[in-house]
Design an enzyme around this catalytic site. Structure first.
Site, PDB file in Angstrom:
ATOM      1  N   ASP A 173       0.834  -1.199   0.000  1.00 50.22           N
ATOM      2  CA  ASP A 173       0.000   0.000   0.000  1.00 50.22           C
ATOM      3  C   ASP A 173       0.868   1.248   0.000  1.00 50.22           C
ATOM      4  O   ASP A 173       1.619   1.496   0.951  1.00 50.22           O
ATOM      5  CB  ASP A 173      -0.907  -0.017   1.237  1.00 50.22           C
ATOM      6  CG  ASP A 173      -1.998   1.032   1.197  1.00 50.22           C
ATOM      7  OD1 ASP A 173      -1.800   2.084   0.563  1.00 50.22           O
ATOM      8  OD2 ASP A 173      -3.060   0.798   1.809  1.00 50.22           O
ATOM      9  N   HIS A 204      -3.039  -0.165  -2.472  1.00 54.77           N
ATOM     10  CA  HIS A 204      -4.216   0.550  -2.010  1.00 54.77           C
ATOM     11  C   HIS A 204      -5.322   0.498  -3.062  1.00 54.77           C
ATOM     12  O   HIS A 204      -5.071   0.645  -4.248  1.00 54.77           O
ATOM     13  CB  HIS A 204      -3.812   2.011  -1.762  1.00 54.77           C
ATOM     14  CG  HIS A 204      -4.765   2.801  -0.945  1.00 54.77           C
ATOM     15  ND1 HIS A 204      -4.758   2.773   0.430  1.00 54.77           N
ATOM     16  CD2 HIS A 204      -5.743   3.656  -1.303  1.00 54.77           C
ATOM     17  CE1 HIS A 204      -5.691   3.588   0.880  1.00 54.77           C
ATOM     18  NE2 HIS A 204      -6.311   4.142  -0.140  1.00 54.77           N
TER      19      HIS A 204
END
Length: 235
Positions: A173, A204
């Site tokens: 992420d 993400h």
């Protein structure tokens, strides 16, 4: 398909919009879908429609209503992505949780009945962070967060978590660096009410309904875990 309606704030002095999707039969529990920084856009509305198809009353509050009512942005359009970042900078997260609490009350009122109806929430990105905040600041029955940002800074609230929480953490992420993920595990792995799932190499936004960020395999896995979690704790 659902529709936008207005519900009152906690004070009752104002009202704000929520997208509501209802199941074909009678709902006995509700799921609140908490937006990303892109507002109650097509992806968030689609998630509500899905939870309604699973038998839940599904509600997505327009949390940016005080700064930009009706926000509906596409993360794959650069100008709209930048607009979302600007809105995020202006957003009062504490007030946002109070609006989520008002949504919990409205959902319970809608469900009615003599017993206290169960309500859960699922949030994404900013919504994942707000889901964690909701778990420690309200009496919601179950919370799920996908790629929540900055949760390491909220670990001081973990003692107040009284109901089940699940967090989905993509290990690559770009908005949640490895040290933040490590802090989340260190602070929450031994919490009796919290379950963490890592998704190796994912970034993400992997569970978005539409657009370039989605990873079908990982989204299906995470969403299946969420569905089972809700079934266990919401019925």
């Amino acid at each position: 398909m659902g529709s936008m309606i207005k519900i009152p704030t906690l004070s009752g002095e104002e009202s704000f919009g929520v997208y509501v999707a209802t199941p074909e039969g009678d709902a006995t529990a509700a799921v609140i879908v908490i937006q990303e920084i892109f507002g109650v856009n097509a992806g968030i509305r689609a998630k509500c429609d899905y939870w309604a198809s699973q038998g839940y009353l599904a509600v997505a509050p327009d949390l940016f209503w005080r700064i930009n009512e009706g926000t509906d942005l596409d993360p794959d359009v650069e100008a709209e992505f930048n607009t979302a970042l600007d809105l995020m900078g202006k957003f009062d997260q504490d007030q946002g949780v109070r609006d989520i609490e008002a949504t919990i009350h409205a959902a319970r009122d809608h469900l009615g009945g003599e017993t206290r109806a169960k309500v859960g929430c699922v949030g994404y990105c900013l919504g994942g962070r707000l889901a964690f905040m909701t778990s420690s600041r309200t009496d919601i029955d179950v919370c799920v967060g996908y790629y929540g940002v900055g949760i390491d800074g909220l670990l001081g609230e973990k003692h107040a978590i009284a109901h089940p929480v699940m967090l989905h953490i993509p290990t690559a992420d770009g908005f949640v660096p490895p040290e933040t993920q490590a802090a989340m595990h260190e602070g929450l792995d031994d919490h009796a009410k919290v379950t963490l799932h890592d998704y190796e190499g994912l970034d993400h936004g992997f569970a978005t309904e539409f657009g370039n960020r989605r990873d079908d395999e990982a989204a299906t896995l995470a969403d299946g875990r969420t569905a089972e979690f809700f079934k266990e704790h919401l019925g």
